[in-house]
Enzyme design. Sequence first.
Site, short mmCIF file in Angstrom:
data_model
loop_
_atom_site.label_atom_id
_atom_site.label_comp_id
_atom_site.label_asym_id
_atom_site.label_seq_id
_atom_site.Cartn_x
_atom_site.Cartn_y
_atom_site.Cartn_z
N GLY A 83 2.46 2.38 11.00
CA GLY A 83 3.40 3.50 10.91
C GLY A 83 4.12 3.83 12.21
O GLY A 83 4.73 4.89 12.33
N GLY A 109 3.03 -1.09 4.40
CA GLY A 109 3.04 0.34 4.11
C GLY A 109 4.47 0.81 3.85
O GLY A 109 5.03 0.58 2.78
N GLY A 110 5.07 1.43 4.85
CA GLY A 110 6.39 2.04 4.70
C GLY A 110 7.44 1.17 4.03
O GLY A 110 8.17 1.63 3.14
N HIS A 121 -9.47 1.30 4.99
CA HIS A 121 -8.19 1.47 5.68
C HIS A 121 -8.37 2.39 6.88
O HIS A 121 -9.18 3.34 6.82
CB HIS A 121 -7.14 2.04 4.71
CG HIS A 121 -5.77 1.99 5.28
ND1 HIS A 121 -5.31 2.93 6.17
CD2 HIS A 121 -4.77 1.08 5.13
CE1 HIS A 121 -4.07 2.61 6.53
NE2 HIS A 121 -3.72 1.49 5.91
N GLU A 134 -5.32 -4.92 10.58
CA GLU A 134 -4.31 -3.88 10.79
C GLU A 134 -4.61 -3.15 12.10
O GLU A 134 -5.42 -2.20 12.11
CB GLU A 134 -4.34 -2.86 9.65
CG GLU A 134 -3.96 -3.42 8.31
CD GLU A 134 -3.36 -2.34 7.41
OE1 GLU A 134 -2.28 -2.58 6.86
OE2 GLU A 134 -3.95 -1.27 7.26
N GLU A 154 -6.70 4.77 7.94
CA GLU A 154 -6.49 6.20 7.63
C GLU A 154 -7.73 6.80 6.99
O GLU A 154 -8.07 7.97 7.22
CB GLU A 154 -5.24 6.37 6.75
CG GLU A 154 -3.97 6.15 7.56
CD GLU A 154 -2.80 5.56 6.80
OE1 GLU A 154 -2.80 5.60 5.56
OE2 GLU A 154 -1.88 5.02 7.46
N SER A 185 3.44 -1.99 10.43
CA SER A 185 4.89 -2.04 10.67
C SER A 185 5.52 -3.38 10.27
O SER A 185 6.42 -3.89 10.94
CB SER A 185 5.20 -1.71 12.13
OG SER A 185 4.81 -0.36 12.42
N ASN A 205 0.87 -1.19 0.00
CA ASN A 205 0.00 0.00 0.00
C ASN A 205 0.91 1.23 0.00
O ASN A 205 1.50 1.57 1.02
CB ASN A 205 -0.90 -0.03 1.25
CG ASN A 205 -1.74 1.23 1.39
OD1 ASN A 205 -1.79 2.06 0.47
ND2 ASN A 205 -2.40 1.39 2.53
N TRP A 206 0.96 1.88 -1.14
CA TRP A 206 1.88 3.03 -1.28
C TRP A 206 1.37 4.28 -0.57
O TRP A 206 2.09 5.24 -0.43
CB TRP A 206 2.12 3.34 -2.76
CG TRP A 206 2.88 2.30 -3.51
CD1 TRP A 206 3.21 1.03 -3.10
CD2 TRP A 206 3.44 2.44 -4.83
NE1 TRP A 206 3.92 0.38 -4.07
CE2 TRP A 206 4.07 1.22 -5.14
CE3 TRP A 206 3.44 3.46 -5.77
CZ2 TRP A 206 4.72 1.01 -6.37
CZ3 TRP A 206 4.08 3.26 -6.99
CH2 TRP A 206 4.72 2.04 -7.28
N LYS A 207 0.11 4.27 -0.19
CA LYS A 207 -0.51 5.47 0.40
C LYS A 207 -0.27 6.67 -0.53
O LYS A 207 -0.25 6.49 -1.74
CB LYS A 207 0.01 5.68 1.82
CG LYS A 207 -0.14 4.39 2.67
CD LYS A 207 0.07 4.57 4.12
CE LYS A 207 -0.14 3.24 4.84
NZ LYS A 207 -0.02 3.32 6.29
P1 13P Z 1 3.06 0.55 7.81
O1 13P Z 1 3.60 -0.74 7.21
O2 13P Z 1 3.81 1.76 7.35
O3 13P Z 1 2.92 0.44 9.29
O4 13P Z 1 1.58 0.73 7.21
C1 13P Z 1 0.71 -0.33 7.28
C2 13P Z 1 -0.49 -0.02 6.49
O5 13P Z 1 -1.26 0.87 6.84
C3 13P Z 1 -0.72 -0.77 5.25
O6 13P Z 1 -1.99 -0.56 4.76
#
Ligand code: 13P
Length: 256
Positions: free
Chosen positions: A174, A235-236, A96, A168, A98, A214, A9-11
């Site tokens: 994050g 994510g990251g 998600h 999640e 967010e 994470s 997930n590149w956000k």
């Molecule tokens: P991180 O891997 O940066 O914690 O993000 C997870 C995420 O929200 C994937 O959708």
Amino acid sequence: MRRHLIVGNWKMNKTASEAVAFIRDVRERMPASPHADVVIAPPFTALESARNALGPSSWIGLGAQNIHWETHGAFTGEVSAPMLRELGCRYVIVGHSERRTLFGERDEAIQKKVQAALKHGLSPILCVGESLTDREAGRTESVVTAQISNSLTGLTRGDLANVTIAYEPVWAIGTGRAATTEQAVTVHRLIRLFVEAGWNRETASAIRILYGGSVTPQNVESLLASDAIDGALVGGACLNPDSFATILRLAQIPRA
Ligand code: 13P
């Protein structure tokens, strides 16, 4: 047995040209298809370039990060399922945390998005997870099962075959503080039991339940070693070609 699924997930990261460079780089590091399904979810603006860079028969699938439930109309700023299908998306992330916390998305909207995705041939990846306050108050199970129940209500067993659930925990996203394998496994097991109770055992044993929050090259192996965890929503660590390719390599654990 369920195949592992790794979703990046590149956000809100990477322009279209950065997406193309990333795909080239990952491909050089991973020339052959891994024994896991792989999906990247770039921002809307990079989907077309990503599709062109991937080509028609890539082992990397394309997903979007959100959809609107209507097909078209006066919904400024929104993107519909048919638009994403035409761009080559096969998956879409829905609900998600967010989207829930920063943009006020509620289960009612998420349910409509899941249904719209399925209707137009996209596989929804439904995100669920508790906040730290919920966890500390012992509400993890009730929060997660309510999110699933509210978002998947009315779906048939056949529909569920095209749904992925991503657990999640909000406190792990994050923060660098991933759930332990044991914490994730506990919730994954109760999610599977909940699906069994709501649909049936066959549906529950077929559905993929991913862990997100994470995930890194350092912890992915331990997470995926459990039968209860069918992959990762990253994510990251999916933004850097080296760490993403390392995660893909480590995800190739044969499943019984
Ligand atoms: P991180 O891997 O940066 O914690 O993000 C997870 C995420 O929200 C994937 O959708």
